[in-house]
Design a protein around this motif. Structure first.
Motif, PDB file in Angstrom:
ATOM      1  N   LEU A 174      19.843  15.461  50.964  1.00 13.32           N
ATOM      2  CA  LEU A 174      21.073  15.867  50.027  1.00 13.32           C
ATOM      3  C   LEU A 174      20.699  17.370  49.819  1.00 13.32           C
ATOM      4  CD1 LEU A 174      21.217  12.805  47.506  1.00 13.32           C
ATOM      5  CD2 LEU A 174      22.596  13.461  49.201  1.00 13.32           C
ATOM      6  N   PRO A 175      22.003  18.147  49.721  1.00  9.36           N
ATOM      7  CA  PRO A 175      21.694  19.305  49.437  1.00  9.36           C
ATOM      8  C   PRO A 175      21.195  19.711  48.010  1.00  9.36           C
ATOM      9  CG  PRO A 175      24.067  18.846  49.361  1.00  9.36           C
ATOM     10  CD  PRO A 175      23.310  17.680  49.969  1.00  9.36           C
ATOM     11  N   LYS A 176      20.561  20.884  48.010  1.00 11.29           N
ATOM     12  CA  LYS A 176      19.776  20.967  46.695  1.00 11.29           C
ATOM     13  C   LYS A 176      20.688  21.730  45.728  1.00 11.29           C
ATOM     14  CE  LYS A 176      15.352  22.830  48.471  1.00 11.29           C
ATOM     15  NZ  LYS A 176      14.399  24.151  48.544  1.00 11.29           N
ATOM     16  N   LEU A 177      21.748  22.461  46.306  1.00 10.89           N
ATOM     17  CA  LEU A 177      22.752  22.884  45.342  1.00 10.89           C
ATOM     18  C   LEU A 177      23.915  22.112  45.339  1.00 10.89           C
ATOM     19  CD1 LEU A 177      22.700  26.816  46.491  1.00 10.89           C
ATOM     20  CD2 LEU A 177      21.385  25.511  44.355  1.00 10.89           C
ATOM     21  N   SER A 178      24.563  21.796  44.139  1.00 12.49           N
ATOM     22  CA  SER A 178      25.845  21.153  44.074  1.00 12.49           C
ATOM     23  C   SER A 178      26.912  22.208  44.262  1.00 12.49           C
ATOM     24  CB  SER A 178      25.806  20.847  42.449  1.00 12.49           C
ATOM     25  OG  SER A 178      26.068  21.478  41.694  1.00 12.49           O
ATOM     26  N   ARG A 179      28.197  21.531  44.217  1.00  7.51           N
ATOM     27  CA  ARG A 179      29.344  22.326  44.605  1.00  7.51           C
ATOM     28  C   ARG A 179      29.515  23.487  43.508  1.00  7.51           C
ATOM     29  NH1 ARG A 179      30.727  23.884  48.637  1.00  7.51           N
ATOM     30  NH2 ARG A 179      30.783  22.892  50.156  1.00  7.51           N
ATOM     31  N   ALA A 180      29.365  22.927  42.366  1.00  5.76           N
ATOM     32  CA  ALA A 180      29.515  23.852  41.038  1.00  5.76           C
ATOM     33  C   ALA A 180      28.491  24.851  41.163  1.00  5.76           C
ATOM     34  CB  ALA A 180      29.318  23.174  39.680  1.00  5.76           C
ATOM     35  N   GLN A 181      27.204  24.811  41.467  1.00  6.48           N
ATOM     36  CA  GLN A 181      26.210  25.567  41.596  1.00  6.48           C
ATOM     37  C   GLN A 181      26.562  26.577  42.835  1.00  6.48           C
ATOM     38  OE1 GLN A 181      22.878  23.050  42.136  1.00  6.48           O
ATOM     39  NE2 GLN A 181      22.000  23.713  40.148  1.00  6.48           N
ATOM     40  N   LEU A 182      27.011  26.080  43.786  1.00  4.60           N
ATOM     41  CA  LEU A 182      27.520  27.167  44.881  1.00  4.60           C
ATOM     42  C   LEU A 182      28.630  28.076  44.381  1.00  4.60           C
ATOM     43  CD1 LEU A 182      27.582  24.982  47.894  1.00  4.60           C
ATOM     44  CD2 LEU A 182      26.352  26.806  47.700  1.00  4.60           C
ATOM     45  N   GLY A 183      29.611  27.328  43.573  1.00  7.11           N
ATOM     46  CA  GLY A 183      30.685  28.496  42.916  1.00  7.11           C
ATOM     47  C   GLY A 183      29.898  29.629  42.267  1.00  7.11           C
ATOM     48  N   GLN A 184      28.979  29.121  41.347  1.00  9.03           N
ATOM     49  CA  GLN A 184      28.230  30.008  40.366  1.00  9.03           C
ATOM     50  C   GLN A 184      27.511  30.944  41.262  1.00  9.03           C
ATOM     51  OE1 GLN A 184      25.714  27.630  38.150  1.00  9.03           O
ATOM     52  NE2 GLN A 184      26.810  27.177  36.619  1.00  9.03           N
ATOM     53  N   VAL A 185      26.896  30.642  42.368  1.00  7.91           N
ATOM     54  CA  VAL A 185      26.305  31.761  43.374  1.00  7.91           C
ATOM     55  C   VAL A 185      27.401  32.542  43.743  1.00  7.91           C
ATOM     56  CG1 VAL A 185      25.112  31.986  45.402  1.00  7.91           C
ATOM     57  CG2 VAL A 185      24.417  30.332  43.883  1.00  7.91           C
ATOM     58  N   GLU A 186      28.387  32.055  44.333  1.00  8.62           N
ATOM     59  CA  GLU A 186      29.496  32.873  45.104  1.00  8.62           C
ATOM     60  C   GLU A 186      29.914  33.908  43.931  1.00  8.62           C
ATOM     61  OE1 GLU A 186      33.020  32.289  48.315  1.00  8.62           O
ATOM     62  OE2 GLU A 186      32.557  30.835  46.974  1.00  8.62           O
TER      63      GLU A 186
END
Length: 149
Positions: free
Chosen positions: A51-63
């Motif tokens: 499973l990916p380490k980053l959730s969709r919400a976390q990817l949004g925060q990073v972006e």
């Protein structure tokens, strides 16, 4: 499920493999599961692999953090490197990535592309370039054409 239909029709595993487009061993594995558990055993077990380490919400925060620019994230210039992006990901989410893996996240997960900053000399004069192209270039071009004939 197409393989299950073919199992029920008595089609040989080699033919099923050809029709479905997989290797014979996979069909043998499917058939063993089908014999033991029926169609329910062949239903998808979900996503394969880690499973990916980053959730969709976390990817949004990073972006959002990356979109602010490198300078806004505390770097001396506005150029992103993989190492810098890895540092921002760790700061924002607490998840650490090797810089080499960051490129995959940028490209596949965030759909960003690689860009190289334009490098221009500080002494560059756009007016001088326009003047050269208008006045000097026609003579250079004409001279080059005359020599090659």
């Amino acid at each position: 499920m197409r393989a299950a239909d073919l199992f029920e029709q008595g089609v040989r595993p080699a033919e099923i493999a050809r029709q479905v487009g997989v290797c014979h061993q996979i069909v043998s594995d499917w058939r063993a599961v089908w014999r033991q558990s029926g169609r329910d055993g062949l239903r998808s077990a979900g996503r394969a692999g880690r499973l990916p380490k980053l959730s969709r919400a976390q990817l949004g925060q990073v972006e959002v953090a990356l979109a602010k620019g490198a300078e806004a994230n505390g770097y001396p210039n506005d150029v992103w490197t993989l190492k810098r992006v890895a540092e921002v990901i760790e700061r924002v989410t607490g998840v650490s990535y090797h810089p080499a893996r960051v490129w995959y996240i940028l490209r596949q997960e965030l759909n960003w592309s690689w860009q190289r900053p334009a490098r221009r000399a500080t002494e560059r004069s756009d007016e001088a370039i326009k003047r050269w192209v208008k006045q000097r270039w026609p003579h250079v071009k004409k001279g080059r054409g005359a020599r090659t004939r």
